[in-house]
Design an enzyme around this catalytic site. Structure first.
Site, PDB file in Angstrom:
ATOM      1  N   GLU A  22       0.683  -1.567   0.085  1.00 22.80           N
ATOM      2  CA  GLU A  22       0.012   0.478   0.325  1.00 22.80           C
ATOM      3  C   GLU A  22       0.839   1.271   0.075  1.00 22.80           C
ATOM      4  O   GLU A  22       1.868   1.012   0.232  1.00 22.80           O
ATOM      5  CB  GLU A  22      -1.045   0.037   1.245  1.00 22.80           C
ATOM      6  CG  GLU A  22      -2.070  -0.854   0.952  1.00 22.80           C
ATOM      7  CD  GLU A  22      -3.353  -0.397   0.285  1.00 22.80           C
ATOM      8  OE1 GLU A  22      -3.289   0.915  -0.558  1.00 22.80           O
ATOM      9  OE2 GLU A  22      -4.592  -0.567   0.425  1.00 22.80           O
ATOM     10  N   ARG A 105      -9.142   0.517  12.905  1.00 21.00           N
ATOM     11  CA  ARG A 105      -7.633   0.126  12.444  1.00 21.00           C
ATOM     12  C   ARG A 105      -7.020   1.703  11.492  1.00 21.00           C
ATOM     13  O   ARG A 105      -8.128   2.287  10.603  1.00 21.00           O
ATOM     14  CB  ARG A 105      -6.539  -0.404  12.574  1.00 21.00           C
ATOM     15  CG  ARG A 105      -6.440  -0.681  10.658  1.00 21.00           C
ATOM     16  CD  ARG A 105      -5.747  -2.213   9.988  1.00 21.00           C
ATOM     17  NE  ARG A 105      -5.850  -2.515   8.961  1.00 21.00           N
ATOM     18  CZ  ARG A 105      -5.729  -1.831   7.773  1.00 21.00           C
ATOM     19  NH1 ARG A 105      -4.836  -0.582   7.547  1.00 21.00           N
ATOM     20  NH2 ARG A 105      -5.607  -2.448   6.976  1.00 21.00           N
ATOM     21  N   ASN A 107      -6.702   3.333   8.213  1.00 21.53           N
ATOM     22  CA  ASN A 107      -5.884   3.187   6.703  1.00 21.53           C
ATOM     23  C   ASN A 107      -5.269   4.020   5.756  1.00 21.53           C
ATOM     24  O   ASN A 107      -3.917   4.754   5.804  1.00 21.53           O
ATOM     25  CB  ASN A 107      -6.791   2.674   6.073  1.00 21.53           C
ATOM     26  CG  ASN A 107      -7.274   0.916   5.409  1.00 21.53           C
ATOM     27  OD1 ASN A 107      -6.171   0.834   5.230  1.00 21.53           O
ATOM     28  ND2 ASN A 107      -7.602   2.192   3.921  1.00 21.53           N
ATOM     29  N   ASN A 152     -10.376   5.334   1.702  1.00 22.09           N
ATOM     30  CA  ASN A 152      -9.887   5.148   0.779  1.00 22.09           C
ATOM     31  C   ASN A 152      -9.184   5.837  -0.270  1.00 22.09           C
ATOM     32  O   ASN A 152     -10.361   7.064  -0.294  1.00 22.09           O
ATOM     33  CB  ASN A 152      -9.936   3.287  -0.384  1.00 22.09           C
ATOM     34  CG  ASN A 152      -8.561   2.812   0.122  1.00 22.09           C
ATOM     35  OD1 ASN A 152      -7.608   2.856   0.384  1.00 22.09           O
ATOM     36  ND2 ASN A 152      -9.365   1.600   0.523  1.00 22.09           N
ATOM     37  N   ASP A 202      -9.909   1.362  -4.545  1.00 27.30           N
ATOM     38  CA  ASP A 202      -9.018   1.614  -3.655  1.00 27.30           C
ATOM     39  C   ASP A 202      -7.647   3.030  -3.667  1.00 27.30           C
ATOM     40  O   ASP A 202      -8.576   3.813  -3.750  1.00 27.30           O
ATOM     41  CB  ASP A 202      -7.592   0.060  -3.837  1.00 27.30           C
ATOM     42  CG  ASP A 202      -7.407   0.126  -2.341  1.00 27.30           C
ATOM     43  OD1 ASP A 202      -6.866   0.418  -1.325  1.00 27.30           O
ATOM     44  OD2 ASP A 202      -6.935  -1.508  -2.812  1.00 27.30           O
TER      45      ASP A 202
END
Length: 295
Positions: A22, A105, A107, A152, A202
């Site tokens: 990522e 969490r 991201n 995202n 994404d």
């Protein structure tokens, strides 16, 4: 139109695959590309000038990384925003929510034009528990949005007046007017509907023309969409689950792509022989923008 990969030059950058690659980001000062392996809790980098590879182990899962000042990075770890020293690999918390929630969490994250770090949380089981935070250098935080399942596609228009953001499970990239004096994001418009591509959005980036490049993770493609949200270009990903994109290289004309091998969430497992690698695509004919640094 769709551009087949054979019309460009594709390179595998990473020496070994990531489990969940990522957040690629290019450091023009050092000639270095950074990215993360969320599952293995690593920040990785490759120096294009010397050929050196390196990795920094983090204390928890890591969602995103961005450049800071004075030899540091800013990172979204599982429980908060941290500053990471590039020399020692040590990490120090900058911001953590007052009420910790082990159901979420941090991201996707990016630095805004004013030098603050925006990072969204996500529900570990895709529950709508996530929030989008904006954190300054003193650790002060504002909540810009909430009710997010998987945050995202964070990126900004070249003039900094528009922010793009997605809850991946909505299959839509939204555009908001970005006012750096306002805490909340209001009155969004749907900029890109990714449902016709049979994919959630994404990670994303914006090029020098103001077009947004979106990783269509379930379709195995990268889409370039105009400032009006119309599809301009569709390219095949070198592996079947691309997660995020960033422009880099000396001329900012190389597109870096991170990919998934096994997210270990039960939602993404690839059997592609090149799954998990960081790739570089050259010859696309587009250039990106240098990312701001966290001030």
């Amino acid at each position: 139109m769709t551009t087949p990969i054979s019309k460009t030059t594709v390179s595998i950058i990473s020496p070994t695959p990531d489990m969940l690659g990522e957040s690629p980001v290019w450091d023009a000062r050092l000639g270095r590309i950074y990215w993360v392996d969320s599952v293995l809790k690593m920040i990785r980098y490759h120096d294009l000038t010397t050929g050196k590879f390196g990795a920094l182990e983090m204390p928890s899962m890591i969602g995103s990384v961005a450049m800071a000042q004075d030899g540091r990075l800013v990172a979204g770890l599982a429980d908060g925003i941290y500053l990471v020293d590039l020399e020692t690999g040590s990490s120090a918390p900058l911001f953590q929510p007052e009420e910790p929630d082990d159901r979420v969490r941090f991201n996707d994250g990016k630095v805004d034009p004013q030098g603050r770090f925006l990072c969204g949380t996500m529900g570990l089981r895709a529950e709508p528990l996530g929030e989008l935070y904006r954190v300054d250098a003193d650790g002060n935080a504002e909540v810009l949005a909430n009710g997010i399942r998987i945050s995202n596609s964070l990126c900004f228009s070249p003039d900094g007046k528009t922010i793009y953001f997605a809850d991946s499970l909505d299959r839509k990239v939204r555009a908001y007017t970005y006012d750096d004096d306002s805490a909340a994001l209001t009155e969004p418009r749907i900029h890109v509907d990714t449902a016709p591509f049979s994919s959630a959005p994404d990670g994303a980036t914006v090029d020098s023309d103001g077009c947004i490049w979106v990783a269509l993770v379930q379709a195995g493609k990268i889409g370039r969409f105009t400032p009006e949200g119309k599809l301009d270009l569709l390219i095949e990903s070198p592996s079947d689950m691309p997660t995020c994109v960033a422009f880099g290289g000396p001329l900012l004309d190389t597109l870096f792509i991170t990919t998934i091998k096994d997210s270990q969430s039960g939602r993404a497992l690839s059997r592609h022989p090149l799954a998990g690698h960081l790739f570089a695509i050259e010859g696309l004919g587009f250039t990106g923008l240098e990312e701001p640094r966290f001030q």
